[in-house]
Design an enzyme around this catalytic site. Structure first.
Site, PDB file in Angstrom:
ATOM      1  N   SER A  99      56.964 -64.506 108.705  1.00 42.75           N
ATOM      2  CA  SER A  99      57.758 -63.352 108.266  1.00 42.75           C
ATOM      3  C   SER A  99      58.735 -62.919 109.355  1.00 42.75           C
ATOM      4  CB  SER A  99      56.830 -62.218 107.838  1.00 42.75           C
ATOM      5  OG  SER A  99      57.543 -61.165 107.246  1.00 42.75           O
ATOM      6  N   ASP A 240      64.103 -60.410 105.901  1.00 44.10           N
ATOM      7  CA  ASP A 240      63.345 -61.027 106.978  1.00 44.10           C
ATOM      8  C   ASP A 240      63.287 -62.535 106.768  1.00 44.10           C
ATOM      9  OD1 ASP A 240      61.736 -60.959 104.753  1.00 44.10           O
ATOM     10  OD2 ASP A 240      59.912 -60.454 105.831  1.00 44.10           O
ATOM     11  N   ASP A 242      61.174 -64.736 105.575  1.00 43.18           N
ATOM     12  CA  ASP A 242      60.698 -65.371 104.349  1.00 43.18           C
ATOM     13  C   ASP A 242      61.183 -64.683 103.084  1.00 43.18           C
ATOM     14  OD1 ASP A 242      58.923 -63.178 104.891  1.00 43.18           O
ATOM     15  OD2 ASP A 242      57.452 -64.040 103.514  1.00 43.18           O
ATOM     16  N   ASP A 244      60.974 -61.531 101.786  1.00 39.40           N
ATOM     17  CA  ASP A 244      60.230 -60.573 100.958  1.00 39.40           C
ATOM     18  C   ASP A 244      60.433 -59.121 101.387  1.00 39.40           C
ATOM     19  OD1 ASP A 244      58.676 -60.496 103.271  1.00 39.40           O
ATOM     20  OD2 ASP A 244      56.762 -60.804 102.239  1.00 39.40           O
TER      21      ASP A 244
END
Length: 474
Positions: A99, A240, A242, A244
């Site tokens: 993340s 961010d 990834d 999400d």
């Protein structure tokens, strides 16, 4: 290796090889023994752009294949895209990502065929991993050939997001996309362009850059403000690593708080129940047309709260976190169509809902933000703060009223406190300060609320200073 607020986390060097294969094996055995999957079923694997992610994905694929699963490679795609594709295929998923945390760390997010794992699942997977590790059982970590499912995975997510608004919703808007190293970087451009925006792609990087949308760095703030001025942008968006957690900056380059994005999206969806952690802005409850349920920090806790609300017969249930990640527990009618629930953090829905509101009202994002009249909130963190030291600080603050009072004496007097997650203190003058160790990294976080920006930033600085001085004295 340990589970944090969202997924398994650890140093990349420790996670590559046997460690990642061990937890993938544990996850696979848990699926089989709990009848959540069967031998021969497909399991999806996605990943972010960290240097270590392809190797970890290969280790996990080898481990799962050795248990008899078919492994499909979704490639470098956003976490919510993998989760949605998994729901569509009734398939379990793994997302290899750390993340927002630094590049020398990484992680694995796990999804059952019906959605993101919960805390009970984490306990079971951890137990399986410990049992396998203690036995003589061979753990396979050698990569295997996998089927490429990246195109249908991305297409499904693109179709979801391009059906949420009218076709020319952003016509006349000039929107920057800070691409850096997020796996959502091209999809953001494509979706915004679909809605008629003039899109300016910015800051693309082939080196991984950790962007934390909840504690935005001074470097990122400077970039946002510089691009806004030089390109004349109405907004800048990012996410961010990834994909999400959303980042939405206004026409001055100032980021909007993630919990404000969640609040805007709740209104956009017509939500009746909102589940959000204790770290989200305390003003959310004021004059809201929905009921609010507070939880500990982390998507598993938000998901548990949403499930409980649905079990109690609630409809139109959503959740969001202070980082802006938006989760839906029930279907919603949007733009004349039913949109299926996606009970995992998503950056696109809050991003699109917020830009849509600005377009409909024909107002700047700064004016939209001001209209909500929330207390000014700010947050930051002390990085490389040992977990043991964080635990010692929290134990000290919880040990007695005198300890907490003395610790905060230079800042203000304690009026009340909440211990749902970390220690959240309301001072006698109405300001709020919240101390909380990160659940997935060696960091100590501080959250504050005050009546204006100056007061909030002063309080935040004072809180971080108190933490540092306490640690230096020990």
């Amino acid at each position: 290796m340990k589970f944090g607020t969202s997924g398994l986390r650890g140093r990349s060097a420790d996670l590559t090889g046997r460690a990642s294969a061990l937890y993938a094996t544990a996850f696979g055995k848990y699926l089989l023994q709990s009848n959540k999957a069967a031998t021969g079923d497909i399991i999806l694997i996605g990943r972010d752009f960290r240097d270590s992610s392809p190797e970890i994905a290969g280790n996990c694929a080898g481990a799962l294949a050795s248990l008899g699963f078919q492994v499909a490679d979704c490639g470098t795609v956003p976490t919510p895209a993998v989760a949605l594709y998994g729901l569509e295929r009734n398939a379990a998923c793994l997302m290899i990502t750390g993340s927002h945390i630094p590049a020398d760390r990484n992680g694995i997010k796990f999804y059952r065929p019906d959605g993101e794992i919960d805390k009970a699942d984490e306990v079971a997977i951890t137990r399986f991993a410990a049992e396998i590790d203690a036995s003589d059982e061979t753990v396979v970590s050698t990569p295997v050939a996998t089927k490429d499912h990246s195109a249908p995975c991305l297409q499904l997510f693109f179709e979801r997001n391009t059906a949420l608004l009218p076709g020319a919703a952003f016509a006349g808007m000039k929107i920057g996309v800070y691409q850096h190293s997020t796996v959502a970087r091209d999809l953001m451009v494509d979706v915004l362009a679909h809605y008629g925006a003039e899109v300016v792609a910015l800051g693309r990087s082939e080196t991984f850059i950790p962007v934390d949308t909840e504690a935005i760095s001074e470097e990122t703030l400077a970039l946002l403000k510089g691009w806004t001025t030089s390109h004349g942008l109405d907004a800048t968006v990012s996410t961010d690593g990834d994909g999400d957690r959303p980042l939405v900056a206004d026409e001055t380059g100032t980021p909007l708080r993630g919990d404000l994005l969640g609040l805007i999206t709740a209104n956009f969806l017509g939500a009746s129940t909102v589940v959000t952690p204790v770290t989200s802005n305390s003003g959310i409850e004021a004059d809201s047309p929905f009921s609010v349920i507070r939880t500990r920090v982390g998507s598993p806790f938000v998901i548990a709260g949403m499930k409980e609300a649905v079990a109690c017969g609630k409809a139109h249930v959503i959740g969001f976190e202070a980082n802006g990640g938006l989760l839906t527990a029930t279907p919603f009618d949007i733009n004349g169509r039913s949109v299926r629930a996606l009970p995992t953090r998503d950056c696109f829905l809050p991003m699109l809902a917020t830009l849509s509101l600005a377009a409909i009202r024909k107002e700047t994002l700064s004016a939209i933000a001001a209209s909500y009249k929330l207390p000014f909130a700010a947050a930051n963190r002390i990085e490389n703060f040992p977990v043991e030291k964080s635990a010692a600080l929290m134990a000290f603050l919880r040990a007695s009223e005198a300890n907490l009072s003395n610790f905060l004496h230079p800042i203000g007097d304690v009026a009340s406190k909440s211990d749902i997650d970390g220690l959240r203190v309301t001072l006698r003058d109405g300001r709020v300060i919240h101390f909380r160790p990160s659940g997935n990294a060696p960091e100590m976080r501080c959250y504050v609320e005050a009546e204006d920006e100056i007061a909030a930033l002063e309080l935040l600085s004072a809180g971080l200073t108190r933490i540092k001085r306490w640690a230096e004295a020990r």
